[in-house]
Design an enzyme around this catalytic site. Sequence first.
Site, PDB file in Angstrom:
ATOM      1  N   SER A 270       0.962  -1.109  -0.147  1.00 16.27           N
ATOM      2  CA  SER A 270       0.047   0.178  -0.129  1.00 16.27           C
ATOM      3  C   SER A 270       0.908   1.345   0.047  1.00 16.27           C
ATOM      4  O   SER A 270       1.901   1.319  -0.959  1.00 16.27           O
ATOM      5  CB  SER A 270      -0.924  -0.011   1.149  1.00 16.27           C
ATOM      6  OG  SER A 270      -2.149   0.935   1.045  1.00 16.27           O
TER       7      SER A 270
ATOM      8  N   ASP B 241      -5.760  -3.693  -2.383  1.00 18.33           N
ATOM      9  CA  ASP B 241      -4.691  -3.362  -1.501  1.00 18.33           C
ATOM     10  C   ASP B 241      -4.015  -4.657  -0.735  1.00 18.33           C
ATOM     11  O   ASP B 241      -4.662  -5.849  -0.244  1.00 18.33           O
ATOM     12  CB  ASP B 241      -5.485  -2.568  -0.206  1.00 18.33           C
ATOM     13  CG  ASP B 241      -4.380  -1.965   0.742  1.00 18.33           C
ATOM     14  OD1 ASP B 241      -3.508  -2.738   1.150  1.00 18.33           O
ATOM     15  OD2 ASP B 241      -4.321  -0.565   0.626  1.00 18.33           O
TER      16      ASP B 241
END
Length: 729
Positions: free
Chosen positions: A63, A210
Site C-alpha cells: 500500500s 490492497d
Amino acid sequence: MRRLLCLLLLCPLLALAAPERPGAGPKIGLVLSGGAARGLAHIGVLKALEEQGVRVDAIAGTSMGAVIGGLYASGYRVEELEQLALSLDWQQALSDAPPRTDIPFRRKQDDRDFLVKQKISFRDDGSLGLPLGVIQGQNLNLLLESLLVHTSDVRDFDRLAIPFRAVATDIASGDKVVFRRGHLPQAIRASMSIPAVFAPTEVDGRLLVDGGMVDNIPIDVAREMGVDRVIAVDIGTPLQSRRDLKTVFNVLNQSITLMTRRNSEAQLATLHADDILVQPALAGYPGTDFAHVREIIDAGYRATRILEARLAELRPEALPAKLNAARAADERAPVISEIRVENNSKVGDETIRHYIRQPLGEPLDLDRLQADMGTLYGLDYFEQVQYRVVHQADGNALVIRARGKRTGTDYLRLGLNLSDDMRGESVFNLGASYRVNGINRLGAEWLTRVQLGDHQELYSEFYQPLDSGSRYFVAPYLFGEAQNIDLTVDNDPIATYRLQRYGYGLNVGRQIANNGEIRFGIGQDWGEAEVRTGDPALPSFSFTEGYYQALYSFDTLDNVNFPRSGEDISLDLRKFDQSLGSDDSYRQWQLKLDKALSFGVNSWVVGGRYGRTLDTVEVITSSFELGGARELSGFRQDALAGQNVSLARLIYYRRLTPESVLPLDFPLYVGGSLERGRIWNNDNEFDSGYINAASIFFALDTPLGPLDFSYGLNDASEHALYLNLGQTF
C-alpha cells in the site's frame, strides 16, 4: 603440510561465517507497511537511516509502503520524497475529477443547471452501471506514471536501483500477489487499491486490491529476496475502543483494521533477535490525515533515531553505483519520437490523439501531458486514461491507453430548488437531464432536459462535432417552456400571465480551447400568453418569433459552486426579424459576468448582469426576470419582470470546515451578499428604480451538490427564505 590441510578444512566454515559481501556487512531488507497517510512516516524512517549510514539492499512494501518504497527504489532521494509529500495536493491526487480548468467546455456547461453534480450512469443495454470503487484512481494513476516515467523500460524489479517488491491481493481468490516484474506504476497502484474506496486494478486478468488484506508488513517477502537482516516499519492503524465505535464508518474502518492487524501480528512474530522493528508514534493521526504530513514524517524520523545504537551494528558504506546512477540520470523527461493510441472506447483514435499536444522529437512535457490527460478524462467516455513511455531501438514511444467506461456513458442527473418569501409565495422546480454520449466516433451527444414546477421546460439538443477535436460543431434543438410573467404598471403588478413557448433552432459554433465557445444560430418559436390572475379585461394573445442569435461563453472558474479563482462570462445577442416569420422586429442582448477572487480562507465573487431590449415590442414576450437568492435577495425567485435589467453584486463566503481527502467531504460555508439592481420597461409604465438588497447564507457542499439556506431582504420591504439544492450563485 599439516597446516595446509587445516586451512583447507577451515575454509568452508570461514565462508559460512563471513558476510555475503566481504567488508559490506549483512544484506539489509527494508519492509514498509501499509497505513494510508500514516505511511508517509516511511519518509522519515528513510531519512534517519541515511543519516546513520545504513544501506538498504532490498525493499518490500504494501500500500503506501509500496508507494514510498517504489519511489525510493527507483532512485528518488529522501529530500525529493519529503518535498513531494509536503507540496502534493492530496485531495486532487486521491480523486478522479481533473482540475476544472482542464475539463472540456462542453462538460463545464453541465454545471450550469441547478442539477446535482452526481450522475447516474447507464450502459448501452439500458442497465444501471455501478462502479467497482468510489474512486477509479484516474489522478493517482497519472501521478504514479509521471513520477516513474524513467522506469518505463524496467520490467524486472531486481533491475531497479534497489531491488523491490510490492504486495497486492487477488479479490476473487484471496491469494497474495507479489509483484517481482511488470509495470512499476501499475504494481504500486494495485498494492494500494483499498477495497470499495479505490476500484480494483486489473492485471493479467486478475482484479487486485490492497495488499494489506493479506500481508500488511511483508517480512516474508523481504526474506525471499535473500536478505540477512530485516528492518520492519509498522505504521498500522490501532484498533478503536468500544466507546469510539459510534457510526457505520467507524465499524467499517474497524473491520479493515482487524484484517490487517491479524496478518501484521503474524508477520511481526517471525522477526529474529537481530532484526529491527520501527514503530513510529502515530496514535493521533488517522489514515486519512494528509493535513499533518510534516508531523507524520517527523514521527518516523524520531522513531528511527531512537534505535541509533542498534542501527550502528549495520556497517555504513557508500551508496552502490547503481543507486548513484539512478539518482543522477536525467531520464525523467525522455525524448518522444512516436505517439500511439490504445483505445476500446466509443470515440475514435484520432479524437484521442487530437488532445495530446506533445511535440515529436522533444522531451516529454509532463505538465502539459497531465493537463491533456485531464481533458481527455473530462470527456466522460473513459473509465481511465493512462499513458506509458516505451523505449524502442529507434526512440521512445508515448502510448496513450484509453479504456471505455464499463459502467456506461449515458448519464441521468436530477435536481431541485425551493424558495419561499415567508408570505405564502413559494417557487419549486424539479429537473432532470439525460445525456447519451458517444453516438458516433466523433463523439456526438444527445442531451434532453426536463423541468417541472414554476418554470416548466423541455429542451432536446443533438450535438454533432464536425472534426476529431470537437472544435467545430452543429447543434439542432427543440424546446418548449411555460412560466409565469408579472405585468407591472406604475410599480404595481396588475396581472400574471402564463407564457408558453415551443420551437426549434439550429446552432453552428466553435469551441475555444477548454475555456469558451461561440455559437451562431437561427431559431423560430410559437406561443401563447394567457391571463392567469389579475384584470380580466387584459387580452390573451398568440405570437410567432423568428430570430438570429450569437452567443459567446467563457468559463475559467476553478469551482462552479464555490469558486476561488477564474471568470464566468456570457454574451447573448438576438435579432428578431419579420423575414423569419417574427411578429415584431427588435433587438435584445444580455451580458453576464462573475469574477472570483480569494485571499487566504476568504473568497469573493464580484459581478452581475445587464440586459437591454431595443425597439418597440410586446412586454410579456420580451421580458428578463430578476429576483431570488443573490439575484436581488428578498424577492421570490423571478418575482420581477421587465424589458431591461441591471444587477451588480458582491458575494463573500468562507469555508468553516477543514479540507478532507475523503471521497465523502462535506465542506460548510458561511457568507453574505450585497446587491443593487433595477428592472424597467421601454414604455416607462414600469421602472422599479434601483433597489438595494442583502443576504446571509449557510451552504453545505454535499456529494449530491450544494445545499443552500439563505435569508434575504431589500429596501423594497421584501424578505424571503430560500432553500436550494444544486445551485449557488
